[in-house]
Motif scaffolding. Structure first.
Motif, PDB file in Angstrom:
ATOM      1  N   CYS A 198       0.693  -1.176   0.146  1.00 14.10           N
ATOM      2  CA  CYS A 198       0.078  -0.085   0.049  1.00 14.10           C
ATOM      3  C   CYS A 198       0.940   1.224   0.085  1.00 14.10           C
ATOM      4  O   CYS A 198       1.776   1.358   0.910  1.00 14.10           O
ATOM      5  N   THR A 199       0.662   2.013  -1.045  1.00 14.64           N
ATOM      6  CA  THR A 199       1.428   3.490  -1.050  1.00 14.64           C
ATOM      7  C   THR A 199       0.570   4.664  -0.641  1.00 14.64           C
ATOM      8  O   THR A 199       1.356   5.865  -0.546  1.00 14.64           O
ATOM      9  N   ASP A 238      -3.701  -8.670   1.080  1.00 15.07           N
ATOM     10  CA  ASP A 238      -2.934  -9.106  -0.278  1.00 15.07           C
ATOM     11  C   ASP A 238      -2.165 -10.420   0.097  1.00 15.07           C
ATOM     12  O   ASP A 238      -0.994 -10.176   0.103  1.00 15.07           O
ATOM     13  N   PRO A 239      -2.949 -11.462   0.608  1.00 18.36           N
ATOM     14  CA  PRO A 239      -2.298 -12.527   0.662  1.00 18.36           C
ATOM     15  C   PRO A 239      -1.665 -13.280  -0.184  1.00 18.36           C
ATOM     16  O   PRO A 239      -0.593 -14.026  -0.015  1.00 18.36           O
ATOM     17  N   GLN A 240      -1.795 -12.933  -1.509  1.00 17.61           N
ATOM     18  CA  GLN A 240      -1.016 -13.479  -2.676  1.00 17.61           C
ATOM     19  C   GLN A 240       0.347 -12.957  -2.817  1.00 17.61           C
ATOM     20  O   GLN A 240       1.201 -13.588  -2.914  1.00 17.61           O
ATOM     21  N   GLU A 294      -9.172  -5.044  -6.694  1.00 11.44           N
ATOM     22  CA  GLU A 294      -7.873  -5.327  -6.892  1.00 11.44           C
ATOM     23  C   GLU A 294      -7.912  -4.290  -8.282  1.00 11.44           C
ATOM     24  O   GLU A 294      -8.606  -4.429  -9.242  1.00 11.44           O
ATOM     25  N   ALA A 295      -6.827  -3.520  -8.480  1.00 15.96           N
ATOM     26  CA  ALA A 295      -6.529  -2.733  -9.714  1.00 15.96           C
ATOM     27  C   ALA A 295      -5.066  -2.618  -9.833  1.00 15.96           C
ATOM     28  O   ALA A 295      -4.181  -2.015  -9.254  1.00 15.96           O
ATOM     29  N   ASP A 296      -4.696  -3.440 -10.927  1.00 14.16           N
ATOM     30  CA  ASP A 296      -3.377  -3.609 -11.494  1.00 14.16           C
ATOM     31  C   ASP A 296      -2.746  -4.074 -10.327  1.00 14.16           C
ATOM     32  O   ASP A 296      -3.081  -5.320  -9.798  1.00 14.16           O
ATOM     33  N   ILE A 338      -7.671  -1.053  -3.648  1.00 14.33           N
ATOM     34  CA  ILE A 338      -8.452  -0.090  -3.268  1.00 14.33           C
ATOM     35  C   ILE A 338      -9.383  -0.842  -2.206  1.00 14.33           C
ATOM     36  O   ILE A 338     -10.084  -1.743  -2.482  1.00 14.33           O
ATOM     37  N   HIS A 339      -9.070  -0.199  -1.008  1.00 12.90           N
ATOM     38  CA  HIS A 339     -10.069  -0.965   0.099  1.00 12.90           C
ATOM     39  C   HIS A 339     -10.648   0.059   0.954  1.00 12.90           C
ATOM     40  O   HIS A 339     -10.095   1.391   1.039  1.00 12.90           O
ATOM     41  N   SER A 340     -11.300  -0.014   1.963  1.00 13.19           N
ATOM     42  CA  SER A 340     -11.818   0.694   3.038  1.00 13.19           C
ATOM     43  C   SER A 340     -11.049   0.226   4.133  1.00 13.19           C
ATOM     44  O   SER A 340     -10.206  -0.773   4.092  1.00 13.19           O
ATOM     45  N   LEU A 341     -11.520   0.784   5.511  1.00 14.98           N
ATOM     46  CA  LEU A 341     -10.828   0.428   6.734  1.00 14.98           C
ATOM     47  C   LEU A 341     -11.581  -0.240   7.663  1.00 14.98           C
ATOM     48  O   LEU A 341     -13.051   0.007   7.797  1.00 14.98           O
ATOM     49  N   ALA A 342     -11.094  -0.884   8.532  1.00 14.32           N
ATOM     50  CA  ALA A 342     -11.774  -1.536   9.717  1.00 14.32           C
ATOM     51  C   ALA A 342     -10.857  -1.586  11.019  1.00 14.32           C
ATOM     52  O   ALA A 342      -9.984  -2.484  10.874  1.00 14.32           O
TER      53      ALA A 342
END
Length: 288
Positions: free
Chosen positions: A165-166, A201-203, A247-249, A253-257
């Motif tokens: 994550c950047t 991102d377990p992959q 997933e994008a490239d 893109i994700h939300s938070l918890a």
């Protein structure tokens, strides 16, 4: 890089060779083998690997690896990984996972219960404050299994991140806040409070990658686990928290918890905001 060619066909016997994390379009070649030596200073693993179809016969080789990998794995470990070329033409292993039939079977049973819990939730619904946090079984940055059952009688903080994550206001900020809260809790004498960060991102985020990530933030791993595992288990856990994950490239893109769970596995505090305050969660933890 080649040390010596040896006959290693059938090297792993009946060991689990689950490659469900892998995409057929991934770079490099799938590799199965047994670690013969670990060089922490040189950042290499010596691996006796099985035949790589249409590419390489079975042999023993020295592979470059990441700084976290040489801390996670040890001599005798059976592994699966991706073998890729370095810029100088040498070979490197990435996405290294230990093969352990017994542990995998036990984790699968736990995650089947997680899937059933997730299936009960209608679309858009999630586990909220007052609900019981679900069971799950994932691997931490040391390669050990982590389940909520291990925290019986202990409260824990849990959030979701991924190492690539950047966006400075997402995962890096969340990790920094969790690290700050860990130190604040220690200063306040909350010795039982534990911390868990689940990879989205377990992959990519293998135990070795998570180990290097935790070390980069100066995090004490005694009570702070970064966890990863089978994609389906992570997906089900995400569902229970109603996180968005797209997933994008090479990005996600994700939300938070961010949640605080008490010693009876009840969710006592939950935030979906970037602006969550470690001090607020600390006060809630003190009240447990």
């Amino acid at each position: 890089m080649l040390l010596v060619a040896v006959a290693t066909a059938g090297l792993l016997g009946c060991a689990q060779k689950n490659e469900s994390q892998e995409d057929e379009n991934e770079e490099g070649h799938a590799l199965l083998g047994v670690i013969q030596a670990v060089d922490e200073e040189g950042l290499t693993l010596t691996v006796a690997h099985e035949e790589i179809p249409d590419f390489m016969p079975p042999m023993t080789m020295v592979f470059r690896v990441g700084p976290g990998d040489v801390q996670v794995f040890k001599e005798g470990d059976q592994i699966r990984a991706r073998m890729i070329r370095d810029e100088d033409g040498g070979f490197r292993l990435i996405k290294i996972w230990k093969i352990d039939d017994k542990a995998a079977s036990e984790m699968r049973k736990v995650n089947e219960r997680l899937a059933k819990e997730a299936e009960k939730l209608a679309s858009g619904y999630y586990l909220a404050e007052g609900d019981t946090f679900p069971e799950f079984a994932l691997l931490d940055q040391y390669g050990n299994t982590v389940t909520p059952a291990q925290y019986e009688g202990k409260p824990f903080m849990l959030n979701f991140i991924f190492t690539r994550c950047t966006d400075g206001e997402m995962c890096p900020l969340s990790t920094s806040k969790m690290a700050s809260l860990q130190k604040m809790a220690a200063d306040a004498g909350l010795e039982k409070l534990e911390f868990i960060s689940v990879s989205l991102d377990p992959q990519y985020d293998s135990p070795g990658v998570l180990r290097a990530y935790a070390d980069a933030y100066g995090i004490d791993g005694k009570n702070f686990k970064f966890v990863t595992g089978e994609r389906e288990a992570v997906r089900q856990l995400i569902k229970t928290m109603a996180l968005t994950r797209i997933e994008a490239d090479d990005d996600i893109i994700h939300s938070l918890a961010t949640v605080l769970v008490d010693g009876d596995r009840k969710i006592v505090m939950r935030s979906t905001k970037k602006t969550w305050e470690p001090a607020a969660f600390l006060e809630a933890a003190k009240a447990l």
